[in-house]
Design a protein around this motif. Structure first.
Motif, mmCIF file in Angstrom:
data_model
loop_
_atom_site.group_PDB
_atom_site.id
_atom_site.type_symbol
_atom_site.label_atom_id
_atom_site.label_comp_id
_atom_site.label_asym_id
_atom_site.label_seq_id
_atom_site.Cartn_x
_atom_site.Cartn_y
_atom_site.Cartn_z
ATOM 1 N N SER A 254 0.821 -1.209 0.000
ATOM 2 C CA SER A 254 0.000 0.000 0.000
ATOM 3 C C SER A 254 0.858 1.264 0.000
ATOM 4 O O SER A 254 0.370 2.356 -0.287
ATOM 5 C CB SER A 254 -0.925 0.019 1.217
ATOM 6 N N LYS A 255 2.154 1.107 0.297
ATOM 7 C CA LYS A 255 3.047 2.266 0.266
ATOM 8 C C LYS A 255 3.506 2.601 -1.148
ATOM 9 O O LYS A 255 3.950 3.719 -1.407
ATOM 10 C CB LYS A 255 4.266 2.016 1.160
ATOM 11 N N VAL A 256 3.413 1.632 -2.051
ATOM 12 C CA VAL A 256 3.900 1.858 -3.420
ATOM 13 C C VAL A 256 2.810 1.683 -4.479
ATOM 14 O O VAL A 256 3.073 1.860 -5.670
ATOM 15 C CB VAL A 256 5.109 0.948 -3.740
ATOM 16 N N VAL A 257 1.629 1.310 -4.071
ATOM 17 C CA VAL A 257 0.443 1.358 -4.948
ATOM 18 C C VAL A 257 -0.491 2.330 -4.260
ATOM 19 O O VAL A 257 -1.231 1.981 -3.342
ATOM 20 C CB VAL A 257 -0.200 -0.031 -5.124
ATOM 21 N N THR A 258 -0.433 3.583 -4.682
ATOM 22 C CA THR A 258 -0.994 4.655 -3.867
ATOM 23 C C THR A 258 -1.221 5.919 -4.688
ATOM 24 O O THR A 258 -0.645 6.078 -5.776
ATOM 25 C CB THR A 258 -0.024 4.972 -2.705
ATOM 26 N N ALA A 259 -2.008 6.793 -4.150
ATOM 27 C CA ALA A 259 -2.117 8.128 -4.740
ATOM 28 C C ALA A 259 -0.767 8.830 -4.608
ATOM 29 O O ALA A 259 -0.023 8.608 -3.645
ATOM 30 C CB ALA A 259 -3.198 8.938 -4.029
ATOM 31 N N CYS A 260 -0.428 9.649 -5.592
ATOM 32 C CA CYS A 260 0.840 10.380 -5.518
ATOM 33 C C CYS A 260 0.673 11.751 -6.169
ATOM 34 O O CYS A 260 -0.338 12.029 -6.815
ATOM 35 C CB CYS A 260 1.963 9.602 -6.202
ATOM 36 N N ARG A 261 1.693 12.570 -5.996
ATOM 37 C CA ARG A 261 1.671 13.909 -6.587
ATOM 38 C C ARG A 261 3.028 14.214 -7.196
ATOM 39 O O ARG A 261 4.067 14.037 -6.548
ATOM 40 C CB ARG A 261 1.326 14.951 -5.525
ATOM 41 N N VAL A 262 3.024 14.639 -8.448
ATOM 42 C CA VAL A 262 4.248 15.064 -9.131
ATOM 43 C C VAL A 262 4.410 16.560 -8.936
ATOM 44 O O VAL A 262 3.476 17.330 -9.190
ATOM 45 C CB VAL A 262 4.176 14.738 -10.642
ATOM 46 N N ILE A 263 5.590 16.968 -8.465
ATOM 47 C CA ILE A 263 5.860 18.399 -8.345
ATOM 48 C C ILE A 263 7.026 18.778 -9.255
ATOM 49 O O ILE A 263 7.978 18.019 -9.425
ATOM 50 C CB ILE A 263 6.119 18.839 -6.888
ATOM 51 N N LYS B 56 10.116 15.948 -10.063
ATOM 52 C CA LYS B 56 10.469 16.088 -11.476
ATOM 53 C C LYS B 56 11.518 17.182 -11.606
ATOM 54 O O LYS B 56 11.293 18.327 -11.205
ATOM 55 C CB LYS B 56 9.231 16.443 -12.289
ATOM 56 N N THR B 57 12.680 16.833 -12.163
ATOM 57 C CA THR B 57 13.783 17.788 -12.263
ATOM 58 C C THR B 57 14.315 17.828 -13.698
ATOM 59 O O THR B 57 13.829 17.115 -14.586
ATOM 60 C CB THR B 57 14.934 17.390 -11.322
ATOM 61 N N ARG B 58 15.350 18.609 -13.886
ATOM 62 C CA ARG B 58 15.958 18.678 -15.212
ATOM 63 C C ARG B 58 16.678 17.380 -15.576
ATOM 64 O O ARG B 58 17.107 17.200 -16.721
ATOM 65 C CB ARG B 58 16.906 19.877 -15.306
ATOM 66 N N ASN B 59 16.799 16.444 -14.622
ATOM 67 C CA ASN B 59 17.366 15.135 -14.942
ATOM 68 C C ASN B 59 16.589 14.450 -16.064
ATOM 69 O O ASN B 59 17.157 13.662 -16.826
ATOM 70 C CB ASN B 59 17.338 14.215 -13.711
ATOM 71 N N SER B 60 15.287 14.728 -16.134
ATOM 72 C CA SER B 60 14.444 14.091 -17.140
ATOM 73 C C SER B 60 14.641 14.668 -18.538
ATOM 74 O O SER B 60 14.152 14.097 -19.517
ATOM 75 C CB SER B 60 12.968 14.226 -16.746
ATOM 76 N N ILE C 103 5.574 13.904 -18.032
ATOM 77 C CA ILE C 103 4.563 13.862 -16.968
ATOM 78 C C ILE C 103 4.299 15.276 -16.451
ATOM 79 O O ILE C 103 5.223 15.974 -16.025
ATOM 80 C CB ILE C 103 5.014 12.959 -15.808
ATOM 81 N N GLU C 104 3.057 15.676 -16.476
ATOM 82 C CA GLU C 104 2.690 17.001 -15.986
ATOM 83 C C GLU C 104 2.563 17.004 -14.470
ATOM 84 O O GLU C 104 2.235 15.987 -13.853
ATOM 85 C CB GLU C 104 1.366 17.441 -16.616
ATOM 86 N N GLU C 105 2.827 18.148 -13.890
ATOM 87 C CA GLU C 105 2.639 18.305 -12.451
ATOM 88 C C GLU C 105 1.178 18.013 -12.117
ATOM 89 O O GLU C 105 0.266 18.404 -12.843
ATOM 90 C CB GLU C 105 3.009 19.736 -12.054
ATOM 91 N N GLY C 106 0.965 17.288 -11.016
ATOM 92 C CA GLY C 106 -0.409 16.993 -10.636
ATOM 93 C C GLY C 106 -0.541 15.695 -9.873
ATOM 94 O O GLY C 106 0.453 15.096 -9.447
ATOM 95 N N GLU C 107 -1.784 15.243 -9.722
ATOM 96 C CA GLU C 107 -2.095 14.063 -8.926
ATOM 97 C C GLU C 107 -2.372 12.853 -9.813
ATOM 98 O O GLU C 107 -3.014 12.967 -10.864
ATOM 99 C CB GLU C 107 -3.297 14.351 -8.026
ATOM 100 N N TYR C 108 -1.892 11.692 -9.361
ATOM 101 C CA TYR C 108 -2.015 10.452 -10.108
ATOM 102 C C TYR C 108 -2.180 9.288 -9.124
ATOM 103 O O TYR C 108 -2.003 9.447 -7.918
ATOM 104 C CB TYR C 108 -0.748 10.182 -10.941
#
Length: 213
Positions: free
Chosen positions: A79-88, A116-120, A184-189
């Motif tokens: 449940s810690k890795v199948v979960t709601a998340c947020r990309v910033i 999400k950083t400039r690494n991507s 990936i856009e900033e937001g909730e997933y």
């Protein structure tokens, strides 16, 4: 329960495992090796063998990675890795993510945050990649988040005491590394990043993806 998969968008954020993939600091011994055990010239079945460091590509760390008595993979709650998340979006950061950078955002207890950083976008994964420094890790740990992921091959870089890892692990924060967040856009997933179950191991590869209704 019936789920209409046609109404979902599934976004793969995993790194392909290949011989030429980026590996931590470009260390040759960390490059994965895929070899053939049998093929149709000598057998009725085609089988291959994969040899790689468990911290290769998209993977999850457990506390044993940095803490001698830390728990290993079989103790991880899915449940810690199948979960709601947020990309910033932290693409404005040039070197390291600090507490000052993170103060621009709001967090709540139980969040799973993807950085999400400039690494991507830039070819820096084997060199001077953007990382989460000890002040940033301490900030997130104090927010009592559930987990943090980053688009780097390590959550930290060149911190001799591994303070970022340890600060997060001591607060029971899951660490997910090696993500691909360029598109990936900033937001909730909804995040699915279950690792391969290897009892006793301190890390394992994960096929990470995001689901957006």
């Amino acid at each position: 329960m019936n789920i209409n998969t046609d109404a979902l968008t599934i976004l793969d954020i995993s790194m392909p495992i290949t011989r030429l993939m980026p590996v931590y600091k470009g260390k040759e011994h960390k490059r994965p090796k895929l070899s053939i055990d049998s093929d149709f010239s000598s057998s009725s079945a085609y089988e291959t063998r994969l040899e790689m460091n468990l911290h290769t590509g998209t993977h999850l760390d457990t506390p044993l990675h940095m803490i001698p008595d830390g728990y290993t993979l079989e103790k991880l709650e899915l449940s810690k890795v199948v979960t709601a998340c947020r990309v910033i979006d932290l693409t404005f950061v040039r070197d390291k993510i600090t507490d000052v950078d993170l103060q621009k955002f709001t967090f709540k207890e139980g969040d799973f945050i993807l950085l999400k950083t400039r690494n991507s976008f830039e070819d820096i994964l084997e060199t001077d990649f953007v990382y989460l420094d000890k002040s940033g890790a301490k900030f997130l740990a104090e927010k009592r988040i559930k987990g943090v992921g980053i688009d780097a091959l390590g959550i930290e870089r060149d911190q001799p005491g591994h303070e970022s890892h340890i600060s997060l692990f001591e607060s029971d924060v899951v660490i997910l590394e090696g993500l691909r967040l360029k598109d990936i856009e900033e937001g909730e997933y909804l995040l699915s990043a279950a690792p391969v179950l290897i009892p006793g191991a301190e890390a394992a590869p994960a096929r990470a993806y995001l689901i957006k209704p």
